[in-house]
Scaffold this motif. Structure first.
Motif, short mmCIF file in Angstrom:
data_model
loop_
_atom_site.label_atom_id
_atom_site.label_comp_id
_atom_site.label_asym_id
_atom_site.label_seq_id
_atom_site.Cartn_x
_atom_site.Cartn_y
_atom_site.Cartn_z
N ARG A 13 0.83 -1.21 0.00
CA ARG A 13 0.00 0.00 0.00
C ARG A 13 0.86 1.26 0.00
NH1 ARG A 13 -3.04 -3.07 3.96
NH2 ARG A 13 -4.96 -3.87 3.01
N ALA A 14 1.93 1.26 0.82
CA ALA A 14 2.78 2.44 0.93
C ALA A 14 3.51 2.72 -0.40
CB ALA A 14 3.79 2.26 2.06
N LEU A 15 4.11 1.68 -0.99
CA LEU A 15 4.82 1.87 -2.25
C LEU A 15 3.86 2.21 -3.38
CD1 LEU A 15 7.42 -1.03 -2.03
CD2 LEU A 15 7.90 1.42 -1.88
N SER A 16 2.70 1.55 -3.37
CA SER A 16 1.70 1.80 -4.40
C SER A 16 1.23 3.25 -4.36
CB SER A 16 0.51 0.86 -4.22
OG SER A 16 -0.42 1.01 -5.26
N GLU A 17 1.02 3.77 -3.16
CA GLU A 17 0.60 5.16 -3.02
C GLU A 17 1.73 6.12 -3.41
OE1 GLU A 17 -1.03 8.23 0.46
OE2 GLU A 17 -0.93 6.07 0.84
N ARG A 18 2.94 5.77 -3.03
CA ARG A 18 4.09 6.64 -3.30
C ARG A 18 4.33 6.80 -4.80
NH1 ARG A 18 10.03 5.43 -0.66
NH2 ARG A 18 11.23 7.09 -1.70
N TYR A 19 4.17 5.69 -5.55
CA TYR A 19 4.45 5.73 -6.98
C TYR A 19 3.18 5.69 -7.84
CZ TYR A 19 9.20 4.85 -5.44
OH TYR A 19 10.43 4.95 -4.83
N ARG A 20 2.02 5.84 -7.19
CA ARG A 20 0.73 5.87 -7.89
C ARG A 20 0.53 4.60 -8.72
NH1 ARG A 20 0.78 12.20 -10.07
NH2 ARG A 20 1.09 13.15 -8.02
N PHE A 21 0.79 3.46 -8.11
CA PHE A 21 0.68 2.18 -8.80
C PHE A 21 -0.75 1.63 -8.81
CE2 PHE A 21 5.24 0.26 -8.70
CZ PHE A 21 5.65 1.30 -9.52
N ASP A 22 -1.53 1.98 -7.81
CA ASP A 22 -2.90 1.49 -7.69
C ASP A 22 -2.94 -0.04 -7.74
OD1 ASP A 22 -5.65 1.59 -7.40
OD2 ASP A 22 -6.02 1.77 -9.56
N VAL A 23 -2.22 -0.67 -6.80
CA VAL A 23 -2.16 -2.13 -6.73
C VAL A 23 -2.75 -2.58 -5.40
CG1 VAL A 23 -0.64 -4.15 -6.67
CG2 VAL A 23 -0.13 -2.25 -8.22
N ASP A 24 -3.71 -3.51 -5.47
CA ASP A 24 -4.36 -4.07 -4.29
C ASP A 24 -3.50 -5.20 -3.74
OD1 ASP A 24 -5.94 -5.24 -2.37
OD2 ASP A 24 -7.60 -5.73 -3.70
N PRO A 25 -3.03 -5.12 -2.50
CA PRO A 25 -2.15 -6.17 -1.97
C PRO A 25 -2.82 -7.54 -1.88
CG PRO A 25 -2.81 -4.64 -0.23
CD PRO A 25 -3.24 -4.03 -1.52
N ASP A 26 -4.16 -7.58 -1.83
CA ASP A 26 -4.86 -8.85 -1.70
C ASP A 26 -5.37 -9.39 -3.03
OD1 ASP A 26 -4.63 -9.08 1.15
OD2 ASP A 26 -6.12 -7.47 1.32
N ALA A 27 -5.05 -8.72 -4.13
CA ALA A 27 -5.47 -9.19 -5.45
C ALA A 27 -4.63 -10.41 -5.85
CB ALA A 27 -5.31 -8.09 -6.48
N VAL A 28 -5.28 -11.40 -6.45
CA VAL A 28 -4.57 -12.58 -6.96
C VAL A 28 -3.91 -12.20 -8.28
CG1 VAL A 28 -4.81 -14.96 -7.76
CG2 VAL A 28 -6.18 -14.13 -5.83
N VAL A 29 -2.63 -12.53 -8.42
CA VAL A 29 -1.83 -12.05 -9.56
C VAL A 29 -2.43 -12.46 -10.89
CG1 VAL A 29 0.38 -12.41 -10.75
CG2 VAL A 29 0.35 -11.77 -8.35
#
Length: 529
Positions: free
Chosen positions: A123-139
């Protein structure tokens, strides 16, 4: 760069595989806060060099320093500890795991996994770089572009200061490429160093701060992104090449030569890879099938040769059913085929150039008399094809496996074009081929079109599609989402490659000023409807 200066320093890196020097005394400096592009053709030694840097391979000679300290990476673990991360061309993710679970792979300490911390990190890295990645999403449920962001997150979570991107755009749409470039610039502006490996000139000029060109395992020059594509291509190949496909407007047959109606094809796993597809190709035109790899293009091409059975639908060639159940019957019906993987499906490496040039008709006259081969005719054919297609070989008796990728592809194309064809299907016709050979192969494909042959090309290289096509068909998840002219803007094509129908892609294009080509496309679509 002094010994104590920050940055990566590679000196005299040599890596041999038998008698082949994949890397030959390579020097390279990579500085914090820059995007350093490593440019070269497939097989030039770029990925080998980065695999040495990342600890996947061990150098035979040379030394590496990281921020002035000697670095010996016996494994990726050592490289990661030194602040080096790698985003691989083929993602190193476990599809059935979540993003957070992929992040903690290899971090098991004492049998305990801190999943809460992993989610917080995502969540922290996704917010920092605007990745919009859900940590609980299945790849496996994520789009390819998002999966690539997960690969980047893995490297950033290890506090990588030096990031290697190995051919990262191979499976991305143009829009996803633009997003990746924005991410890379953001990382650079934070002071991270990025090594960007590619063979695509357009991308190099869009993203690089500095460029190092590698040819046949050696550094042959450096350049700035302001250099012309022609100059960069000349550095890559060693001679001047034309990057423009010179072709006259298509002169098509009154009726289509190839007609597909309601065609569905199953993948080897049993799921439908091609779904209820309709397609026509006239004689004297090139239709290019564009799309991100894995959307049914390969199965479609293989079905036309009889390598993959149809589950439904019909295929007609020149008004007659095409025998799609047998490759031999299909070849005898006038179909030429350039496979996606030439080494696996295009030739027999241990056979000579002469033998490979008659692989699909060695039992026919003039190459056979009864049950015996006519070796004289086979050799005369080889001499003619080698001269006609400029195949660089010591002898027609040389095994094809010893030729360069470009010359291997010339052998495949020479064989397929050495007889009259009704249809030529070429799947990734220039993959792994140098710029000089691409120039020649494109010329021959256009020449075949001008003979009146129906030409169907499958390519993930958008520049190639735009250069060769008379019409572009875009596939997404086994279906055609639209047929457009090659003058269509890359933005519209990119949206279509993501599954957006042509009409919606045109309406959604973010350009404030549409091109004349898109305006013409809009008018054509309105006329169709």
């Amino acid at each position: 760069m002094t010994d104590q200066a920050p940055g990566l320093r590679l000196r005299g890196i040599t890596k041999r595989f038998g008698s082949l020097a994949a890397n030959d005394a390579i020097d390279l400096d990579v500085l914090p806060g820059e995007i350093h592009c490593l440019l070269g053709e497939n097989g030039a030694g770029k990925s080998t060099l980065m695999n040495v840097l990342y600890g996947l391979l061990q150098p035979d000679e040379g030394e590496i320093t990281v921020d002035g300290r000697p670095q010996v990476s016996r494994s990726p673990k050592d490289a990661i500890a030194a602040g080096i991360g790698m985003v691989h061309q083929h993602f190193m993710l476990v599809p059935v795991f979540t993003v957070a679970e992929n992040l903690v792979l290899g971090q098991n300490a004492g049998g305990l996994l801190n999943m809460r911390r992993a989610r917080q990190t995502v969540r922290a890295l996704s917010e920092r770089y605007r990745f919009d990645v859900d940590p609980d999403a299945v790849v496996e449920d994520l789009p390819v572009g998002v999966q690539q962001r997960v690969e980047i997150l893995k490297a950033l979570a290890e506090d990588a200061r030096y990031l290697i991107f190995d051919e990262p755009t191979a499976v991305l749409t143009p829009q996803e490429i633009d997003e990746l470039i924005a991410v890379m610039r953001s990382l650079r502006d934070e002071g991270k160093a990025i090594v960007f490996i590619t063979h695509k000139l357009r991308e190099v000029r869009a993203i690089a701060d500095r460029i190092t060109v590698i040819r046949r395992g050696r550094v042959v020059g450096t350049a700035l992104p302001s250099e012309s594509e022609g100059h960069l291509a000349e550095l890559m190949v060693g001679r001047a090449v034309s990057l423009v496909v010179d072709k006259a407007p298509a002169r098509t047959s009154p009726e289509p030569r190839l007609v597909l109606q309601g065609v569905s094809v199953a993948s080897p796993g049993g799921t439908l890879a091609v779904r209820d597809l309709d397609l026509e190709v006239a004689g004297g035109e090139i239709v290019c099938v564009a799309g991100v790899q894995g959307n049914g293009q390969t199965e479609l091409a293989e079905a036309l040769l009889g390598l993959a059975p149809l589950t439904s639908g019909t295929v007609q060639l020149d008004g007659r059913p095409l025998p799609t159940g047998s490759p031999r019957d299909t070849i005898e019906a006038g179909v030429g085929f350039v496979p996606e993987d030439r080494q696996h499906d295009g030739f027999v490496g241990s056979f000579t150039v002469a033998e490979n040039l008659v692989l699909n008709h060695f039992a026919d006259a003039p190459y056979a008399r009864g049950i015996a081969l006519d070796l004289g005719s086979i050799r005369r054919n080889a001499d003619e094809r080698v001269a006609e297609f400029d195949i660089r070989t010591q002898s027609v008796d040389t095994p094809v496996a010893s030729l360069s990728g470009g010359n291997q592809q010339k052998v495949v194309l020479a064989r397929e074009l050495s007889r009259p064809l009704s249809l030529l299907v070429a799947n990734q016709p220039t993959r792994g081929v140098d710029v000089g050979a691409i120039e020649f192969l494109h010329h021959r494909l256009v020449a075949e079109r001008d003979k009146g042959t129906a030409v169907l090309i499958v390519s993930t290289e958008l520049d190639e599609v735009v250069a060769l096509a008379d019409r572009v068909v875009v596939m997404y998840r086994g279906r055609i989402v639209g047929t457009v002219p090659p003058s269509t803007s890359r933005e519209v094509l990119g949206l279509m490659m993501a599954g957006v129908p042509a009409e919606e892609a045109l309406a959604s294009a973010t350009s404030t000023t549409r091109s004349e080509e898109d305006a013409a496309l809009e008018a054509a679509l309105e006329e169709e409807s």
